[in-house]
Design a protein around this motif. Structure first.
Motif, PDB file in Angstrom:
ATOM      1  N   GLY A   1       6.584   0.739   6.268  1.00 58.50           N
ATOM      2  CA  GLY A   1       7.654   1.369   7.014  1.00 58.50           C
ATOM      3  C   GLY A   1       8.355   0.432   7.978  1.00 58.50           C
ATOM      4  N   PRO A   2       8.463   0.826   9.263  1.00 56.96           N
ATOM      5  CA  PRO A   2       9.303   0.075  10.202  1.00 56.96           C
ATOM      6  C   PRO A   2       8.743  -1.292  10.619  1.00 56.96           C
ATOM      7  CG  PRO A   2       8.177   1.837  11.361  1.00 56.96           C
ATOM      8  CD  PRO A   2       7.863   1.993   9.900  1.00 56.96           C
ATOM      9  N   GLN A   3       7.475  -1.554  10.384  1.00 55.32           N
ATOM     10  CA  GLN A   3       6.872  -2.828  10.790  1.00 55.32           C
ATOM     11  C   GLN A   3       7.220  -3.924   9.772  1.00 55.32           C
ATOM     12  OE1 GLN A   3       5.260  -3.277  13.607  1.00 55.32           O
ATOM     13  NE2 GLN A   3       5.100  -1.164  14.242  1.00 55.32           N
ATOM     14  N   LEU A   4       8.466  -4.306   9.724  1.00 54.54           N
ATOM     15  CA  LEU A   4       8.922  -5.226   8.680  1.00 54.54           C
ATOM     16  C   LEU A   4       8.705  -6.693   9.006  1.00 54.54           C
ATOM     17  CD1 LEU A   4      12.257  -3.470   7.662  1.00 54.54           C
ATOM     18  CD2 LEU A   4      10.042  -3.368   6.536  1.00 54.54           C
ATOM     19  N   TRP A   5       8.311  -7.025  10.217  1.00 54.03           N
ATOM     20  CA  TRP A   5       8.196  -8.436  10.570  1.00 54.03           C
ATOM     21  C   TRP A   5       7.108  -9.151   9.791  1.00 54.03           C
ATOM     22  CZ3 TRP A   5       3.630 -10.074  12.775  1.00 54.03           C
ATOM     23  CH2 TRP A   5       2.837  -9.116  13.394  1.00 54.03           C
ATOM     24  N   ALA A   6       6.183  -8.419   9.194  1.00 54.50           N
ATOM     25  CA  ALA A   6       5.108  -9.054   8.422  1.00 54.50           C
ATOM     26  C   ALA A   6       5.202  -8.737   6.930  1.00 54.50           C
ATOM     27  CB  ALA A   6       3.759  -8.625   8.961  1.00 54.50           C
ATOM     28  N   ARG A   7       6.339  -8.258   6.475  1.00 52.71           N
ATOM     29  CA  ARG A   7       6.499  -7.853   5.075  1.00 52.71           C
ATOM     30  C   ARG A   7       6.200  -9.004   4.113  1.00 52.71           C
ATOM     31  NH1 ARG A   7       5.433  -4.174   2.186  1.00 52.71           N
ATOM     32  NH2 ARG A   7       6.253  -2.802   3.742  1.00 52.71           N
ATOM     33  N   ALA A   8       6.672 -10.198   4.383  1.00 53.30           N
ATOM     34  CA  ALA A   8       6.444 -11.330   3.472  1.00 53.30           C
ATOM     35  C   ALA A   8       4.953 -11.654   3.355  1.00 53.30           C
ATOM     36  CB  ALA A   8       7.219 -12.550   3.945  1.00 53.30           C
ATOM     37  N   GLU A   9       4.243 -11.610   4.466  1.00 56.23           N
ATOM     38  CA  GLU A   9       2.807 -11.896   4.453  1.00 56.23           C
ATOM     39  C   GLU A   9       2.042 -10.822   3.684  1.00 56.23           C
ATOM     40  OE1 GLU A   9       4.749 -12.102   7.111  1.00 56.23           O
ATOM     41  OE2 GLU A   9       4.380 -14.026   8.079  1.00 56.23           O
TER      42      GLU A   9
ATOM     43  N   ASP B   1      -3.178  -2.303  -8.342  1.00 56.17           N
ATOM     44  CA  ASP B   1      -2.083  -2.151  -9.313  1.00 56.17           C
ATOM     45  C   ASP B   1      -0.936  -1.330  -8.726  1.00 56.17           C
ATOM     46  OD1 ASP B   1      -3.486  -3.633 -11.178  1.00 56.17           O
ATOM     47  OD2 ASP B   1      -4.224  -1.873 -12.276  1.00 56.17           O
ATOM     48  N   ASN B   2      -1.283  -0.286  -7.986  1.00 57.05           N
ATOM     49  CA  ASN B   2      -0.266   0.547  -7.339  1.00 57.05           C
ATOM     50  C   ASN B   2       0.507  -0.255  -6.295  1.00 57.05           C
ATOM     51  OD1 ASN B   2       1.202   2.833  -6.545  1.00 57.05           O
ATOM     52  ND2 ASN B   2      -0.338   3.385  -5.034  1.00 57.05           N
ATOM     53  N   TRP B   3      -0.219  -0.992  -5.444  1.00 56.50           N
ATOM     54  CA  TRP B   3       0.441  -1.818  -4.426  1.00 56.50           C
ATOM     55  C   TRP B   3       1.325  -2.877  -5.079  1.00 56.50           C
ATOM     56  CZ3 TRP B   3      -4.572  -2.917  -1.199  1.00 56.50           C
ATOM     57  CH2 TRP B   3      -4.860  -1.794  -0.418  1.00 56.50           C
ATOM     58  N   GLU B   4       0.837  -3.482  -6.155  1.00 58.50           N
ATOM     59  CA  GLU B   4       1.611  -4.530  -6.828  1.00 58.50           C
ATOM     60  C   GLU B   4       2.884  -3.954  -7.439  1.00 58.50           C
ATOM     61  OE1 GLU B   4       2.446  -8.409  -8.581  1.00 58.50           O
ATOM     62  OE2 GLU B   4       1.741  -7.563  -6.710  1.00 58.50           O
ATOM     63  N   SER B   5       2.812  -2.765  -8.023  1.00 54.20           N
ATOM     64  CA  SER B   5       4.026  -2.154  -8.577  1.00 54.20           C
ATOM     65  C   SER B   5       5.015  -1.800  -7.468  1.00 54.20           C
ATOM     66  CB  SER B   5       3.690  -0.936  -9.432  1.00 54.20           C
ATOM     67  OG  SER B   5       3.112   0.074  -8.662  1.00 54.20           O
ATOM     68  N   GLN B   6       4.503  -1.351  -6.313  1.00 51.94           N
ATOM     69  CA  GLN B   6       5.390  -1.082  -5.175  1.00 51.94           C
ATOM     70  C   GLN B   6       6.016  -2.367  -4.654  1.00 51.94           C
ATOM     71  OE1 GLN B   6       3.306   1.122  -2.152  1.00 51.94           O
ATOM     72  NE2 GLN B   6       2.723   2.747  -3.567  1.00 51.94           N
ATOM     73  N   ARG B   7       5.227  -3.444  -4.623  1.00 50.30           N
ATOM     74  CA  ARG B   7       5.740  -4.740  -4.157  1.00 50.30           C
ATOM     75  C   ARG B   7       6.856  -5.216  -5.082  1.00 50.30           C
ATOM     76  NH1 ARG B   7       5.739  -9.981  -5.286  1.00 50.30           N
ATOM     77  NH2 ARG B   7       4.550  -9.705  -7.178  1.00 50.30           N
ATOM     78  N   LYS B   8       6.632  -5.112  -6.384  1.00 53.77           N
ATOM     79  CA  LYS B   8       7.640  -5.564  -7.350  1.00 53.77           C
ATOM     80  C   LYS B   8       8.899  -4.712  -7.302  1.00 53.77           C
ATOM     81  CE  LYS B   8       4.694  -7.790 -10.753  1.00 53.77           C
ATOM     82  NZ  LYS B   8       4.151  -7.713 -12.117  1.00 53.77           N
ATOM     83  N   ALA B   9       8.740  -3.416  -7.001  1.00 56.72           N
ATOM     84  CA  ALA B   9       9.885  -2.509  -6.966  1.00 56.72           C
ATOM     85  C   ALA B   9      10.660  -2.577  -5.655  1.00 56.72           C
ATOM     86  CB  ALA B   9       9.424  -1.077  -7.208  1.00 56.72           C
ATOM     87  N   HIS B  10      10.085  -3.201  -4.641  1.00 61.50           N
ATOM     88  CA  HIS B  10      10.743  -3.278  -3.334  1.00 61.50           C
ATOM     89  C   HIS B  10      12.053  -4.062  -3.471  1.00 61.50           C
ATOM     90  CE1 HIS B  10      11.398  -4.239   0.912  1.00 61.50           C
ATOM     91  NE2 HIS B  10      10.636  -3.190   1.156  1.00 61.50           N
ATOM     92  N   PRO B  11      13.143  -3.587  -2.880  1.00 60.32           N
ATOM     93  CA  PRO B  11      14.438  -4.271  -3.013  1.00 60.32           C
ATOM     94  C   PRO B  11      14.410  -5.738  -2.592  1.00 60.32           C
ATOM     95  CG  PRO B  11      14.721  -2.128  -1.972  1.00 60.32           C
ATOM     96  CD  PRO B  11      13.247  -2.353  -2.101  1.00 60.32           C
ATOM     97  N   ALA B  12      13.658  -6.070  -1.559  1.00 62.93           N
ATOM     98  CA  ALA B  12      13.599  -7.469  -1.112  1.00 62.93           C
ATOM     99  C   ALA B  12      12.930  -8.350  -2.161  1.00 62.93           C
ATOM    100  CB  ALA B  12      12.849  -7.568   0.218  1.00 62.93           C
ATOM    101  N   THR B  13      11.905  -7.829  -2.818  1.00 61.20           N
ATOM    102  CA  THR B  13      11.218  -8.590  -3.867  1.00 61.20           C
ATOM    103  C   THR B  13      12.137  -8.790  -5.058  1.00 61.20           C
ATOM    104  OG1 THR B  13       9.113  -7.647  -3.172  1.00 61.20           O
ATOM    105  CG2 THR B  13       9.169  -8.671  -5.341  1.00 61.20           C
ATOM    106  N   ARG B  14      12.838  -7.742  -5.439  1.00 62.77           N
ATOM    107  CA  ARG B  14      13.763  -7.864  -6.579  1.00 62.77           C
ATOM    108  C   ARG B  14      14.884  -8.849  -6.262  1.00 62.77           C
ATOM    109  NH1 ARG B  14      14.124  -1.812  -7.517  1.00 62.77           N
ATOM    110  NH2 ARG B  14      16.203  -2.170  -6.745  1.00 62.77           N
ATOM    111  N   ALA B  15      15.388  -8.833  -5.035  1.00 59.36           N
ATOM    112  CA  ALA B  15      16.443  -9.773  -4.653  1.00 59.36           C
ATOM    113  C   ALA B  15      15.926 -11.206  -4.685  1.00 59.36           C
ATOM    114  CB  ALA B  15      16.981  -9.435  -3.267  1.00 59.36           C
ATOM    115  N   LEU B  16      14.700 -11.409  -4.235  1.00 52.97           N
ATOM    116  CA  LEU B  16      14.104 -12.743  -4.262  1.00 52.97           C
ATOM    117  C   LEU B  16      13.906 -13.225  -5.695  1.00 52.97           C
ATOM    118  CD1 LEU B  16      12.934 -15.071  -2.613  1.00 52.97           C
ATOM    119  CD2 LEU B  16      10.740 -13.888  -2.657  1.00 52.97           C
ATOM    120  N   ASP B  17      13.424 -12.350  -6.579  1.00 53.18           N
ATOM    121  CA  ASP B  17      13.259 -12.711  -7.988  1.00 53.18           C
ATOM    122  C   ASP B  17      14.598 -13.049  -8.628  1.00 53.18           C
ATOM    123  OD1 ASP B  17      10.546 -12.344  -7.794  1.00 53.18           O
ATOM    124  OD2 ASP B  17      10.572 -10.327  -8.687  1.00 53.18           O
TER     125      ASP B  17
END
Length: 146
Positions: free
Chosen positions: A87-95, A119-135
């Protein structure tokens, strides 16, 4: 005990420096677990290039007999960071994303119920807009210029 107590407290800290130290501890431990795909194995100064892929298991893996206990503790740390920075604690999203990716690459070391959560966390990570933009950016960076 140090990982379970001190590192968990640091992962809950509001100070980026404390969190960063704990993040590095968990990252080091994750990298000491074997990857499902040997191509994802990190290279070290002891094994330059791809030579470690040809000679078998690395010497710095966690001992196989203690891996289940380490994996339980690592998973506990992952649960803390995923719930803490959702949620709002985005300062550590990359880590957080880095830890999830490293754990997913080493999922076979965890028990089945933990694998399902990973597997659930990894699918959420891959679906996150920031991850898709980075890819997407990496795709264009690797594409040859005409």
């Amino acid at each position: 005990w140090m990982l379970r107590i001190v590192t968990l407290i640091d992962l809950l800290a509001n100070h980026p420096e404390q969190f960063s130290n704990a993040f590095l501890e968990v990252t080091k431990l994750l990298r000491r677990l074997p990857c499902e795909d040997p191509a994802n194995e990190p290279r070290s100064s002891a094994q330059p290039g791809y030579s470690h892929l040809l000679i078998g298991a690395r010497g710095d893996y966690l001992p196989e007999r203690t891996r289940p206990k380490w994996c339980d503790t690592i998973f506990l740390c992952l649960e803390v960071v995923v719930t803490r920075f959702d949620g709002p604690q985005l300062w550590a999203r990359a880590e957080v994303n880095t830890l999830i990716k490293l754990a997913a690459e080493r999922r076979q070391n965890f028990i089945r119920s933990q694998q399902e959560v990973l597997d659930n966390w990894e699918s959420q990570r891959k679906a996150h807009p920031a991850t898709r933009a980075l890819d997407f950016a990496k795709y264009f960076q690797e594409k040859p210029v005409l």
